[in-house]
Design an enzyme around this catalytic site. Sequence first.
Site, PDB file in Angstrom:
ATOM      1  N   ASN A  29      -9.715   5.174   2.386  1.00  0.00           N
ATOM      2  CA  ASN A  29      -8.651   4.883   1.434  1.00  0.00           C
ATOM      3  C   ASN A  29      -8.111   6.161   0.798  1.00  0.00           C
ATOM      4  OD1 ASN A  29      -7.374   2.316   0.949  1.00  0.00           O
ATOM      5  ND2 ASN A  29      -9.409   1.457   0.666  1.00  0.00           N
ATOM      6  N   ARG A  60      -7.839  -0.676  12.726  1.00  0.00           N
ATOM      7  CA  ARG A  60      -6.452  -0.457  12.333  1.00  0.00           C
ATOM      8  C   ARG A  60      -6.344   0.760  11.428  1.00  0.00           C
ATOM      9  NH1 ARG A  60      -5.484  -1.540   7.015  1.00  0.00           N
ATOM     10  NH2 ARG A  60      -6.561  -3.251   5.942  1.00  0.00           N
ATOM     11  N   ASN A 115      -5.186   2.713   7.971  1.00  0.00           N
ATOM     12  CA  ASN A 115      -5.164   2.412   6.552  1.00  0.00           C
ATOM     13  C   ASN A 115      -4.442   3.559   5.828  1.00  0.00           C
ATOM     14  OD1 ASN A 115      -5.928   0.206   4.827  1.00  0.00           O
ATOM     15  ND2 ASN A 115      -7.375   1.572   3.804  1.00  0.00           N
ATOM     16  N   ASP A 171      -9.632   2.160  -4.589  1.00  0.00           N
ATOM     17  CA  ASP A 171      -8.756   2.013  -3.430  1.00  0.00           C
ATOM     18  C   ASP A 171      -7.941   3.304  -3.274  1.00  0.00           C
ATOM     19  OD1 ASP A 171      -6.901   1.063  -1.455  1.00  0.00           O
ATOM     20  OD2 ASP A 171      -7.235  -0.977  -2.108  1.00  0.00           O
ATOM     21  N   GLU A 209       0.836  -1.207   0.000  1.00  0.00           N
ATOM     22  CA  GLU A 209       0.000   0.000   0.000  1.00  0.00           C
ATOM     23  C   GLU A 209       0.871   1.257   0.000  1.00  0.00           C
ATOM     24  OE1 GLU A 209      -2.478   1.872  -0.113  1.00  0.00           O
ATOM     25  OE2 GLU A 209      -4.335   0.761   0.177  1.00  0.00           O
TER      26      GLU A 209
END
Length: 281
Positions: free
Chosen positions: A144, A96, A98, A192, A16
């Site tokens: 995202n 969590r 991102n 995303d 990512e």
Amino acid sequence: MTTIDVAVRAEAELGEGPTWDAEAARLIWVDILGCRVHTYDPATGRRTVRTTEQHVGAAKPRAGGGLVLNLRDGIALLDPDGSLRMAHREAVPGRRANDAAVAPDGSLWAGTMRYDETPGGGTLSRLTADGTHTTVLDDVAVSNGTGWSPDGRLMYYIDSPTRRVDVFDHDGGRISGRRTLAVVEDGAGFPDGLTVDADGCVWVALWDGAGVRRYTPDGRLDRVVELPVPRVTACAFGGADLTDLYVTTARTGLTAPHPLAGSVLVVPGVGKGLAQPSFAG
């Protein structure tokens, strides 16, 4: 014909957040579930890996050196000497970090999500250089891609399950006027990560969509770059002239991953990116 090269051959579980660090002429990216922060110098091929104690959603360069990390339990500062300290701690069971992005004013906009992706379980927050933390959006499923128009007056944002790329008016760290720029149709994957180019167009990575799309500022789809792996997570322009598009990918959840799943791919000369600011803190 579009050329697709392999920048970093890897087996990241959830690659990512590619970010071009202009000061060091290197790419920074993370493996969220692998708890690793990676760097890659395309001129020399040199790579580094730092393991974190928590899942790490994003890593961005800091103006004074080092990195800012979006970690499971909050936002941390990694100093040039390798020491780590928390800038904002907010540990929430089952949640969590991102993706994250740095705004034109040097503030960090950091997203969170529930591990089970429960709608409304995630947030988007803003951390300024002086440590002030503000929750900007508190009803998010999977926070995202976030990015800004070349003049900084618009902010683009993706909450993946909505399938939308949204746009806000942005002024002094405040956002308003949320509206839809584009919708990714059923069967084409989920939006995303994103990046904005010098023309103000928005490039969107498609999870389970095996590609990256470019949308014009009025929401028109004008280019599709097809990739050989299904789980494409994020993209960023890099290289000396910011014309190479680096793309992160993932292996997680795939029963028979493509050999390049988890690698960082690069599409040379596909466009012209914007220089990205460093976190001011």
